[in-house]
Design a protein around this motif. Structure first.
Motif, PDB file in Angstrom:
ATOM      1  N   TRP A   8       3.335  -0.219  -1.202  1.00  0.00           N
ATOM      2  CA  TRP A   8       2.370   0.788  -0.778  1.00  0.00           C
ATOM      3  C   TRP A   8       2.849   1.473   0.494  1.00  0.00           C
ATOM      4  CZ3 TRP A   8      -1.143   3.913  -2.285  1.00  0.00           C
ATOM      5  CH2 TRP A   8      -2.050   4.488  -1.391  1.00  0.00           C
ATOM      6  N   ASN A   9       2.866   2.812   0.465  1.00  0.00           N
ATOM      7  CA  ASN A   9       3.245   3.621   1.618  1.00  0.00           C
ATOM      8  C   ASN A   9       1.961   4.148   2.252  1.00  0.00           C
ATOM      9  OD1 ASN A   9       4.063   5.672   3.391  1.00  0.00           O
ATOM     10  ND2 ASN A   9       5.866   6.171   2.146  1.00  0.00           N
ATOM     11  N   ALA A  10       1.519   3.475   3.319  1.00  0.00           N
ATOM     12  CA  ALA A  10       0.246   3.853   3.945  1.00  0.00           C
ATOM     13  C   ALA A  10       0.330   5.206   4.633  1.00  0.00           C
ATOM     14  CB  ALA A  10      -0.173   2.776   4.949  1.00  0.00           C
ATOM     15  N   THR A  11       1.516   5.582   5.099  1.00  0.00           N
ATOM     16  CA  THR A  11       1.671   6.864   5.790  1.00  0.00           C
ATOM     17  C   THR A  11       1.449   8.039   4.845  1.00  0.00           C
ATOM     18  OG1 THR A  11       3.268   5.852   7.304  1.00  0.00           O
ATOM     19  CG2 THR A  11       3.222   8.265   7.185  1.00  0.00           C
ATOM     20  N   GLU A  12       2.018   7.932   3.650  1.00  0.00           N
ATOM     21  CA  GLU A  12       1.909   9.017   2.678  1.00  0.00           C
ATOM     22  C   GLU A  12       0.858   8.745   1.607  1.00  0.00           C
ATOM     23  OE1 GLU A  12       5.680  10.112   1.102  1.00  0.00           O
ATOM     24  OE2 GLU A  12       6.709   9.964   3.058  1.00  0.00           O
ATOM     25  N   ASN A  13       0.173   7.612   1.754  1.00  0.00           N
ATOM     26  CA  ASN A  13      -0.926   7.268   0.850  1.00  0.00           C
ATOM     27  C   ASN A  13      -0.478   7.266  -0.617  1.00  0.00           C
ATOM     28  OD1 ASN A  13      -3.645   6.457   0.541  1.00  0.00           O
ATOM     29  ND2 ASN A  13      -4.249   8.539  -0.052  1.00  0.00           N
ATOM     30  N   LYS A  14       0.633   6.569  -0.879  1.00  0.00           N
ATOM     31  CA  LYS A  14       1.149   6.502  -2.243  1.00  0.00           C
ATOM     32  C   LYS A  14       2.018   5.253  -2.393  1.00  0.00           C
ATOM     33  CE  LYS A  14       5.402   9.191  -1.449  1.00  0.00           C
ATOM     34  NZ  LYS A  14       6.335   8.164  -1.940  1.00  0.00           N
TER      35      LYS A  14
END
Length: 288
Positions: free
Chosen positions: A210-216
């Protein structure tokens, strides 16, 4: 005249309780009574421990990887007053074949000197000194030597009623490193219209994070595989097995990450086989 003799007997008794410290780095779920320790009388003449003199200690409950070590009570009688300073070697027991898998046991040794004083019908026992020790040899031939330059600060009495002394700087530290493990992630390939041939289809295993910065979710290629016949012992010779092998070790776990979960996606590689329609199916697998 016959001589008149007056015979007296002196009886006295005393005791002392000792505590030390147990540390363990790594892992969780450690409980009381998992580790054993010995106090053994040390003979300064031979520099060896006295056979059969073992006093057993065990660890208490752990808090953040630290636990107290409590030894059985050391009892003294009037005969012990002939030697006012009694020395012991304090060590951790390495259980050998019965060792907890992944645990490295501490080889530290300490020489603890107990001083005895008569006080009426009582013997007052106290900790006189604690020194680090080195040793050579094994078993009954092991010889201990005090490191004079490494005398530990005096122990402190923590309970007058039970005469308990905390030898807090006598510390035994263990490291837990779990053994690595290989995990097989297996899938199956089917092909209609003709027989499968070994290695003609490719597959990819992606780690999903999960990429929390890019929400994906991001995908990272973790392994590749081809279709094979993995079991050569049976009569099924169809090369329809897809096998990915992943290795997990201590780097995946720590004192703060005690449960490691990773998600993977399995995809078929788009090839160029004539007449073949490749699937877009994606299968998700979690390893815990």
């Amino acid at each position: 005249s016959n001589a008149v003799a007056f015979a007296n007997e002196y009886h006295a008794a005393g005791y002392i309780n000792l505590q030390a410290v147990k540390n363990i780095a790594g892992g969780t779920g450690w409980t009381a009574d998992q580790f054993d320790f010995h106090l053994q009388r040390w003979d300064e003449t031979t520099s060896k421990v006295v056979s059969g003199s073992e006093i057993v200690g065990i660890n208490g409950e752990f808090t953040n990887g630290v636990a107290p070590i409590t030894f059985a009570t050391l009892n003294y009688s009037a005969e012990n007053l002939n030697q006012r300073d009694i020395k012991y070697v304090m060590t951790e027991v390495d259980p050998g074949m019965a060792a907890i898998p992944g645990v490295t046991y501490d080889k530290a040794a300490y020489i603890v000197t107990i001083h005895l004083e008569a006080d009426g019908g009582s013997i007052i026992a106290s900790v006189k000194s604690v020194q680090k020790a080195t040793f050579t040899g094994e078993g009954a031939d092991r010889v201990y030597k005090a490191v004079e330059s490494e005398t530990i600060a005096n122990a402190t009495k923590t309970n007058d009623q039970t005469n308990t002394w905390n030898v807090g700087e006598a510390v035994f530290t263990n490291k837990y490193t779990p053994n690595s493990v290989d995990v097989e992630i297996k899938a199956a390939k089917t092909l209609t219209g003709r027989d499968l041939k070994p290695g003609e289809f490719g597959f990819e295993l992606y780690r999903i994070e999960w990429n929390a910065t890019e929400n994906k979710f991001d995908e990272f290629l973790a392994a590749t595989a081809i279709n094979v016949d993995s079991d050569t012992t049976d009569t099924d010779t169809v090369p329809n097995d897809i096998i990915f092998t992943r290795t997990y070790n201590a780097a995946n776990l720590s004192s703060s990450v005690t449960e490691f979960v990773v998600t993977y996606a399995i995809k078929e590689t788009k090839g160029t086989l004539g007449g073949v329609t490749y699937t877009d199916n994606v299968f998700y697998v979690q390893v815990k």
